[in-house]
Scaffold this motif. Structure first.
Motif, short mmCIF file in Angstrom:
data_model
loop_
_atom_site.label_atom_id
_atom_site.label_comp_id
_atom_site.label_asym_id
_atom_site.label_seq_id
_atom_site.Cartn_x
_atom_site.Cartn_y
_atom_site.Cartn_z
N ILE A 54 11.03 14.06 -2.65
CA ILE A 54 9.92 13.12 -2.77
C ILE A 54 10.24 11.89 -1.92
CG2 ILE A 54 8.59 11.65 -4.32
CD1 ILE A 54 8.97 13.62 -6.53
N LEU A 55 9.32 11.52 -1.05
CA LEU A 55 9.47 10.32 -0.22
C LEU A 55 8.36 9.35 -0.57
CD1 LEU A 55 10.03 13.02 1.81
CD2 LEU A 55 10.80 11.18 3.28
N CYS A 56 8.71 8.08 -0.71
CA CYS A 56 7.73 7.03 -1.03
C CYS A 56 7.58 6.12 0.19
CB CYS A 56 8.20 6.24 -2.24
SG CYS A 56 6.91 5.20 -2.92
N TYR A 57 6.34 5.95 0.66
CA TYR A 57 6.07 5.20 1.89
C TYR A 57 5.20 3.96 1.62
CZ TYR A 57 7.28 9.35 4.73
OH TYR A 57 7.91 10.41 5.33
N GLU A 58 5.36 2.98 2.50
CA GLU A 58 4.40 1.89 2.59
C GLU A 58 3.51 2.18 3.79
OE1 GLU A 58 4.00 -2.96 3.26
OE2 GLU A 58 5.99 -2.04 3.21
N LYS A 59 2.20 2.26 3.55
CA LYS A 59 1.26 2.61 4.61
C LYS A 59 1.14 1.49 5.63
CE LYS A 59 -2.07 5.06 6.51
NZ LYS A 59 -1.75 6.32 7.19
N CYS A 60 1.18 1.88 6.91
CA CYS A 60 1.04 0.91 8.00
C CYS A 60 -0.41 0.92 8.51
CB CYS A 60 1.99 1.26 9.15
SG CYS A 60 1.75 0.26 10.61
N TYR A 61 -1.06 -0.25 8.48
CA TYR A 61 -2.43 -0.35 8.99
C TYR A 61 -2.48 -1.17 10.29
CZ TYR A 61 -4.11 1.56 4.57
OH TYR A 61 -4.36 2.39 3.50
N ASP A 62 -1.32 -1.53 10.82
CA ASP A 62 -1.25 -2.32 12.05
C ASP A 62 -1.48 -1.40 13.25
OD1 ASP A 62 -0.69 -3.91 14.20
OD2 ASP A 62 1.22 -4.66 13.45
N LYS A 63 -2.63 -1.53 13.90
CA LYS A 63 -2.99 -0.63 15.00
C LYS A 63 -2.04 -0.73 16.18
CE LYS A 63 -7.90 -0.22 13.93
NZ LYS A 63 -9.29 -0.42 14.41
N THR A 64 -1.38 -1.87 16.34
CA THR A 64 -0.47 -2.03 17.48
C THR A 64 0.76 -1.16 17.33
OG1 THR A 64 0.69 -3.90 16.43
CG2 THR A 64 -1.21 -4.41 17.83
N LYS A 65 1.06 -0.75 16.08
CA LYS A 65 2.25 0.07 15.84
C LYS A 65 1.94 1.57 15.85
CE LYS A 65 4.79 -3.35 13.11
NZ LYS A 65 5.40 -3.65 11.79
N LYS A 124 4.69 19.26 2.34
CA LYS A 124 3.69 20.14 1.73
C LYS A 124 2.52 19.41 1.09
CE LYS A 124 5.30 24.48 2.05
NZ LYS A 124 4.50 25.65 2.43
N ALA A 125 2.71 18.17 0.68
CA ALA A 125 1.63 17.47 -0.01
C ALA A 125 1.78 15.96 0.16
CB ALA A 125 1.64 17.84 -1.49
N LYS A 126 0.66 15.26 -0.06
CA LYS A 126 0.64 13.80 0.11
C LYS A 126 -0.34 13.19 -0.88
CE LYS A 126 -0.66 10.39 3.67
NZ LYS A 126 -1.16 10.25 5.04
N THR A 127 0.09 12.16 -1.61
CA THR A 127 -0.81 11.49 -2.54
C THR A 127 -1.74 10.56 -1.77
OG1 THR A 127 0.57 9.53 -2.90
CG2 THR A 127 1.02 11.44 -4.30
N ASN A 148 0.87 -1.18 0.00
CA ASN A 148 0.00 0.00 0.00
C ASN A 148 0.91 1.23 0.00
OD1 ASN A 148 -2.35 -1.69 0.35
ND2 ASN A 148 -1.70 -1.94 2.48
N LEU A 149 0.94 1.96 -1.11
CA LEU A 149 1.99 2.96 -1.33
C LEU A 149 1.45 4.37 -1.52
CD1 LEU A 149 3.87 0.72 -3.90
CD2 LEU A 149 4.61 1.12 -1.55
N TYR A 150 2.21 5.33 -0.98
CA TYR A 150 1.88 6.75 -1.22
C TYR A 150 3.17 7.57 -1.19
CZ TYR A 150 2.38 7.68 3.84
OH TYR A 150 2.85 7.83 5.12
N CYS A 151 3.10 8.80 -1.68
CA CYS A 151 4.26 9.70 -1.71
C CYS A 151 3.95 10.98 -0.94
CB CYS A 151 4.63 10.07 -3.14
SG CYS A 151 5.48 8.78 -4.04
N THR A 152 4.99 11.58 -0.37
CA THR A 152 4.87 12.93 0.19
C THR A 152 5.91 13.83 -0.49
OG1 THR A 152 6.45 12.54 1.99
CG2 THR A 152 4.13 12.08 2.45
N LEU A 153 5.62 15.12 -0.52
CA LEU A 153 6.51 16.11 -1.13
C LEU A 153 6.96 17.10 -0.07
CD1 LEU A 153 4.42 16.89 -4.37
CD2 LEU A 153 6.14 15.12 -4.06
N GLU A 154 8.27 17.35 -0.02
CA GLU A 154 8.84 18.33 0.91
C GLU A 154 9.57 19.42 0.12
OE1 GLU A 154 9.92 15.37 4.69
OE2 GLU A 154 11.52 16.44 3.65
#
Length: 641
Positions: free
Chosen positions: A349-360, A319-322, A303-309
């Motif tokens: 530009i930073l590319c992230y994997e979204k974390c959906y694990d509530k314990t983290k 400043k922004a997030k896809t 599950n991927l998204y990018c942010t812009l700095e």
């Protein structure tokens, strides 16, 4: 004598064989840079020169990486070699207060220091605050971080106020220089600017970077950029892969190590713009339009998204997030963002994997637990981006390639109020024309956007401050202009930040500001009045002087913004934040009226904007204002303040 000759011959050979070729590349790189600066972007040689410059810079970077460890080594009293790997200024939260530290990462130890105050002419030295051997250094997990001290975040409006003050001082410095003012006055202004920038540098960071010593002591740094936090973490983790031993430095060893920091440091100045030389680039002021197209090179679905700095006032901010593209190895975002630049020189530009694990997930709002898959940075070359056409590029990061396009619009161009040629729509059309056509008191677009925000966006963190996706905003604009029957369905499905952005865009594109060009000078003078009673009379009379459609729409928006601010504990949007967002949008004069106001690129952030924000804030803080009561009160008060 013979030995001396041999040594000289060896030195000459070394110079000829090693230094000269590198020096030639260095000089060629400088020439290429100058050539690019004076070559039009549409010239056929321009892309070739760009490629040549990129190749030269990459070569020199690789040379620097190879020679850096030798150049930055220090010998300990035991005869061991310890190398400086990275250093920089970080904000430490120490005993409840923020302190600016110079942090040094050596091959086996992290050292936190501050520069000692010394008398003029004396050699500067560092004072070691603490050190942690890398063998003993660990990064606390999010669960462990809950026991660490909470970060006190400075309210956004205080940071925005300081930015305005800094920009106002910059304008004064430029005017003094243009008028060949006294150097003493300029130095006094520069000193004040440094103090304000230092405050901003100290109080802006809010992303926690926690370090723990296995022996029990924990330390907390605050950063403004997740990119920067990732660089520090990765540099430490790379070194920790080696066979490191725990140790304790003797007082002599610590003194030698701390003493070497001044000579070995690679970052010499606190990163504030007042430390820049006069001939250095002031950066870009305006709006950078970025389309994040796609990415490829991921080894498995995620599950991927990018942010812009971008950098602003000496530090980087996000400043922004896809949106998150789910379960894919080749995300196709194709999202456009409009990013405001304030003396910016770089885009990250930073590319992230979204974390959906509530314990983290952490209770601390500023803790980022999503995994960085890759990151990259490019310089914002004014020559390259200041064209009307989109410029496509690719950033490579850890085997991942992110494709994006960008174009830059200067502030004076982006803030023009251009009447629409198509008078059948609503954008760029006078508000009186729209309300008359619709037979309404408040334009339909304003009513619908506000209704949707109050229905499902009033508790959204950063509502009206966080940018919506530009392509979504343009889609809504087209639907409202065409008076499409599917408007309500589209609104209910659309991201709430895009709806908020559409409302802002509507007011920004009015051919005349909502509070009118005619009354603008009077608003500026009225808000400057010091006598409360005179100010009240003046500001209420100015509202009565507005055309009815403008006044009714303004009061309608005013009550909505007050309701948004009531949810400040949840949405983080205070009256001041909302005034900062909407003030210039509702008051900034159209082009013909504003020629005398904008003299410098940074002036937009200075006196006029501060006054525009204060005008809206005055009405937001005022008890409820009734249209009927305003019209009933016929007290005469001249607008010629």
């Amino acid at each position: 004598m013979e030995i001396l000759v041999v040594v000289r011959l060896c030195c000459n050979c070394t110079y000829a064989l090693l230094y000269k070729p590198i020096d030639r590349v260095t000089r060629s790189t400088l020439v290429l840079h100058d050539l690019l600066k004076h070559t039009p972007a549409d010239h056929p040689d321009y892309p070739l020169l760009q490629d040549a410059l990129r190749i030269s810079q990459n070569f020199l970077s690789s040379i620097n990486e190879d020679i850096d460890p030798r150049r930055t080594a220090v010998t300990t009293p035991k005869g061991e070699t310890r190398q400086l790997v990275k250093d920089g200024f970080l904000v430490e939260l120490s005993e409840g207060s923020r302190k600016l530290r110079h942090v040094f990462l050596f091959t086996d130890v992290l050292l936190c220091a501050k520069l000692k105050k010394t008398a003029v002419g004396k050699h500067q030295q560092y004072d070691c605050k603490w050190y942690v051997p890398l063998a003993d250094l660990v990064f606390p997990s999010p669960e462990e971080s809950e026991h660490c001290p909470q970060v006190h975040v400075i309210p956004d409006h205080e940071l925005e106020d300081m930015k305005m003050k800094i920009s106002a001082i910059k304008s004064e410095v430029q005017k003094e220089k243009a008028n060949k003012g006294q150097s003493r006055a300029i130095e006094r202004l520069k000193k004040k600017m440094f103090e304000n920038e230092f405050w901003l540098l100290l109080n802006s960071p809010a992303i926690p970077f926690r370090i723990h010593n296995r022996n029990g002591k924990s330390y907390l740094f605050l950063l403004s950029s997740d990119y920067e936090r990732s660089e520090w973490r990765e540099a430490i983790q790379r070194l920790q892969k080696k066979d490191l031993q725990a140790f304790v430095l003797s007082s002599v060893e610590l003194q030698v190590l701390t003493g070497s920091c001044f000579k070995l440091r690679t970052v010499h100045n606190i990163p504030v713009t007042s430390n820049k030389d006069d001939d250095e680039s002031p950066g870009l002021y305006g709006f950078l339009h970025v389309i994040v197209h796609s990415a490829k090179g991921f080894k498995q679905s995620a599950n991927l998204y990018c942010t812009l700095e971008v950098d602003s006032f000496g530090y980087f901010v996000s400043k922004a997030k896809t949106r998150v593209f789910r379960d894919t190895t080749e995300p196709q975002w194709n999202e456009e963002f409009e990013i405001e630049l304030e003396g910016s020189q770089s885009l990250r530009i930073l590319c992230y994997e979204k974390c959906y694990d509530k314990t983290k997930l952490n209770k601390d709002n500023n803790e980022i637990v999503d995994k960085i898959m890759g990151k990259g940075q490019i310089q914002l070359d004014p020559q390259a981006v200041q064209t009307k056409n989109w410029h496509m590029d690719v950033i490579e990061m850890n085997g991942i390639k992110v494709e994006f396009s960008m174009k830059f619009t200067s502030r004076d161009m982006s803030l023009k109020r251009t009447p629409s040629k198509k008078q059948t729509g609503v954008f760029g059309v006078k508000i009186s024309v729209v309300t008359k056509r619709e037979r309404s008191k408040v334009p339909y677009i304003v009513r619908q956007c506000i209704e949707e925000v109050e229905k499902r966006g009033i508790e959204e963190v950063g509502i009206y401050r966080i940018s919506g996706v530009a392509t979504d905003i343009q889609a809504l604009k087209a639907v409202f202009d065409a008076n499409n029957k599917d408007i309500l369905v589209m609104l209910s499905d659309m991201d709430i930040n895009a709806i908020a952005g559409t409302l802002k865009l509507y007011f920004r594109e009015l051919p005349e500001p909502l509070l009118t060009d005619r009354l603008y000078p009077a608003f500026m003078e009225g808000i400057a009045l010091s006598d409360p009673a005179a100010k009240e009379n003046c500001m209420m009379h100015l509202l009565r002087s507005l055309p009815d459609p403008n006044l009714i729409t303004f009061l309608f928006l005013l009550e909505h913004l007050k309701r948004v601010a009531e949810k400040e504990p949840i949405n983080k949007m205070s009256l001041h934040n909302l005034a900062t967002v909407f003030g210039p949008t509702l008051l900034r004069p159209s082009e013909g009226e504003s020629k005398g106001h904008l003299t410098l690129a940074s002036d937009i952030w200075s006196h006029d904007v501060m006054a525009q924000v204060q005008v809206l804030l005055y009405y937001l803080q005022h008890p409820p204002i009734s249209f009927t009561e305003l019209k009933r009160n016929t007290l005469y008060f001249s607008t010629d303040v």
